[in-house]
Design an enzyme around this catalytic site. Structure first.
Site, short mmCIF file in Angstrom:
data_model
loop_
_atom_site.label_atom_id
_atom_site.label_comp_id
_atom_site.label_asym_id
_atom_site.label_seq_id
_atom_site.Cartn_x
_atom_site.Cartn_y
_atom_site.Cartn_z
N CYS A 1 0.82 -1.22 0.00
CA CYS A 1 0.00 0.00 0.00
C CYS A 1 0.85 1.26 0.00
O CYS A 1 0.36 2.35 -0.33
CB CYS A 1 -0.95 0.01 1.19
SG CYS A 1 -2.11 -1.37 1.12
N HIS B 1 -3.51 7.03 1.70
CA HIS B 1 -3.85 5.74 1.11
C HIS B 1 -5.23 5.37 1.63
O HIS B 1 -5.53 5.51 2.81
CB HIS B 1 -2.81 4.70 1.54
CG HIS B 1 -3.29 3.30 1.34
ND1 HIS B 1 -3.72 2.84 0.11
CD2 HIS B 1 -3.45 2.26 2.21
CE1 HIS B 1 -4.11 1.58 0.25
NE2 HIS B 1 -3.95 1.21 1.50
N ASN C 1 -10.12 -0.39 -1.30
CA ASN C 1 -8.67 -0.24 -1.16
C ASN C 1 -8.00 -0.80 -2.41
O ASN C 1 -8.06 -2.01 -2.65
CB ASN C 1 -8.24 -1.00 0.11
CG ASN C 1 -6.74 -0.95 0.36
OD1 ASN C 1 -5.96 -0.61 -0.52
ND2 ASN C 1 -6.34 -1.32 1.57
O1 UT7 Z 1 -3.93 -0.98 3.40
C1 UT7 Z 1 -3.74 -1.83 4.45
C2 UT7 Z 1 -4.78 -2.89 4.28
N1 UT7 Z 1 -5.50 -3.28 5.41
C3 UT7 Z 1 -6.09 -2.46 6.30
O2 UT7 Z 1 -5.98 -1.27 6.30
C4 UT7 Z 1 -6.94 -3.16 7.30
C5 UT7 Z 1 -7.07 -2.42 8.59
N2 UT7 Z 1 -8.08 -3.09 9.38
C6 UT7 Z 1 -9.39 -2.88 9.14
O3 UT7 Z 1 -9.75 -2.11 8.28
C7 UT7 Z 1 -10.37 -3.63 10.01
O4 UT7 Z 1 -9.67 -4.36 10.97
C8 UT7 Z 1 -11.31 -4.56 9.20
C9 UT7 Z 1 -12.26 -3.73 8.35
C10 UT7 Z 1 -10.52 -5.50 8.32
C11 UT7 Z 1 -12.14 -5.41 10.14
O5 UT7 Z 1 -12.88 -4.57 10.98
P1 UT7 Z 1 -12.88 -4.83 12.56
O6 UT7 Z 1 -13.75 -3.81 13.13
O7 UT7 Z 1 -11.45 -4.88 13.02
O8 UT7 Z 1 -13.59 -6.22 12.66
P2 UT7 Z 1 -13.04 -7.61 13.25
O9 UT7 Z 1 -12.08 -8.22 12.31
O10 UT7 Z 1 -12.63 -7.38 14.67
O11 UT7 Z 1 -14.35 -8.45 13.24
C12 UT7 Z 1 -15.52 -8.08 14.01
C13 UT7 Z 1 -16.64 -9.04 13.67
C14 UT7 Z 1 -16.23 -10.52 13.72
O12 UT7 Z 1 -17.33 -11.26 14.22
P3 UT7 Z 1 -17.37 -11.71 15.77
O13 UT7 Z 1 -16.13 -12.55 15.97
O14 UT7 Z 1 -17.35 -10.45 16.56
O15 UT7 Z 1 -18.65 -12.48 15.86
C15 UT7 Z 1 -16.02 -10.87 12.27
O16 UT7 Z 1 -16.25 -12.24 12.02
O17 UT7 Z 1 -17.10 -8.82 12.33
C16 UT7 Z 1 -17.08 -10.04 11.60
N3 UT7 Z 1 -16.76 -9.74 10.20
C17 UT7 Z 1 -17.70 -9.47 9.28
N4 UT7 Z 1 -19.03 -9.42 9.34
C18 UT7 Z 1 -19.70 -9.11 8.23
C19 UT7 Z 1 -15.53 -9.63 9.64
N5 UT7 Z 1 -15.66 -9.31 8.33
C20 UT7 Z 1 -16.99 -9.20 8.11
C21 UT7 Z 1 -17.74 -8.89 6.95
N6 UT7 Z 1 -19.09 -8.85 7.07
N7 UT7 Z 1 -17.18 -8.60 5.77
#
Ligand code: UT7
Length: 333
Positions: free
Chosen positions: A114, A260, A290
């Site tokens: 990125c 980014h 992204n």
């Molecule tokens: O350029 C660099 C590239 N990457 C990034 O910048 C990523 C940076 N991180 C993020 O943007 C966030 O961490 C994410 C968007 C990837 C994830 O968001 P989060 O708020 O950190 O969610 P999480 O991974 O902690 O997941 C929370 C819940 C989980 O369910 P439980 O365990 O609480 O029941 C996940 O299973 O959300 C669930 N979940 C989803 N639900 C619906 C994860 N992805 C999804 C989805 N749709 N797409």
């Protein structure tokens, strides 16, 4: 003194729009979750048989060259950033060079994820300042829709990424008033496996990919989303401040921040940390997701098209991503 400046910007996004609702056909997710957690409403996916990583980059580059009023034959060097090349090697920079019909000039193929575009811009800036080259094409291009896992298992990664390309023409200038002021590059390999794709790596016993490697998820993107998020918000702010300090400027001097496009919550956090009003930050993640190395040049191109980048403005580019890598560039437009 010789400095460098951006004289033309261009981008290409594939025509197929994939909304959050479209993704619910493949995985358990919802428009509400994706918008709340990332800000993304839709992204673009390439068309097989029409778009390639190199063809998208070529289209973006042609637009940038036209806007700069520069003939492709005047380009001295291509610096091309991508993590999703058409071939494992050689890189797509060579394919784009062929499409542009500028054989013979040097091509530097980089990854840097990125942060790829800012790293590439920094390389171009150094080559121009030393007097080695006068006109450099800097490119970021990605086709990510083919390697994301679109099942529920991969939803935490899949919903974020999209396809697209962006390019900038960087040229020599002796005018200190309109130029790239500085670039700042960082990395911390201790976190390499917090966001990575293992295969097709070379450190394995066999020559070819096996079904086991696929079944074990070797080709999937592994992302520790929380770790990426936590490091990103700190590093973004840090590297922006570093660029300001290096030039004796303050955050109040920033005319426009082009981060980014990783997650709207990351950008919003950074904006608040810097106390910037909303009109001083570019967010287009809502429409493209992204696009990794392409995200900054696409966002900068659109901002320029919308009249948000004007002569004399102080433009700050900042990135964070896999590696971990982070970087910034400060530009007096
Ligand atoms: O350029 C660099 C590239 N990457 C990034 O910048 C990523 C940076 N991180 C993020 O943007 C966030 O961490 C994410 C968007 C990837 C994830 O968001 P989060 O708020 O950190 O969610 P999480 O991974 O902690 O997941 C929370 C819940 C989980 O369910 P439980 O365990 O609480 O029941 C996940 O299973 O959300 C669930 N979940 C989803 N639900 C619906 C994860 N992805 C999804 C989805 N749709 N797409």
């Amino acid at each position: 003194m010789t400095y460098s400046k951006i004289t033309g910007l261009g981008y290409y996004v594939p025509e197929t729009i994939v909304t959050n609702d479209d993704l619910t056909q493949y995985m358990e997710t919802s428009d509400t979750w994706i918008q709340e957690r990332t800000g993304i409403r839709e992204r673009r996916y390439f068309t097989y048989g029409k778009d390639t990583n190199a063809s998208m980059a070529t289209a973006a580059s042609r637009m940038a060259l036209e806007r700069a009023g520069v003939d492709a034959k005047a380009v001295d060097l291509i610096v091309y950033a991508t993590i999703t090349p058409d071939y494992f090697f050689p890189g797509s920079g060579f394919l784009m060079q062929r499409e542009l019909g500028v054989d013979g000039i040097g091509v530097i193929d980089i990854r840097d994820q990125c942060s790829g575009f800012v790293y590439a811009l920094s390389i171009a800036d150094q080559f121009i300042r030393t007097g080695m080259y006068k006109t450099i094409l800097v490119v970021g291009s990605e086709i990510q829709s083919t390697w994301i896992d679109k099942s529920t298992k991969g939803r935490g990664v899949a919903v974020i990424f999209g396809d697209g390309a962006g390019a900038a023409v960087v040229q020599a200038t002796d005018n200190p008033e309109h130029r790239i002021l500085s670039t700042h590059l960082h990395a911390d390999g201790r976190y390499a496996e917090d966001l990575y794709v293992k295969e097709p790596g070379s450190s394995r016993p066999d020559r070819s990919a096996t079904k086991e490697m696929i079944d074990e998820g070797g080709f999937d993107v592994v992302m520790n989303g929380n770790a990426v998020f936590k490091h990103a918000v700190v590093r973004f702010t840090e590297v922006i401040q570093e660029s300001l300090t290096a030039n004796g400027l303050t955050k109040e001097d920033i005319s426009l921040l082009v981060p980014h496009q990783a997650n709207i919550r990351i950008s919003e956090y950074v904006r608040q940390q810097l106390n910037l009003p909303e009109e001083k930050i570019v967010n287009n993640i809502q429409r493209y997701g992204n696009t990794t190395a392409a995200s900054i040049p696409i966002a900068l191109s659109e901002a320029w098209e919308h009249g948000r980048v004007k002569p004399g403005d102080l433009i700050c580019l900042a990135a964070f991503g896999s590696g971990f890598t982070w970087a910034s560039a400060l530009i007096k437009w």
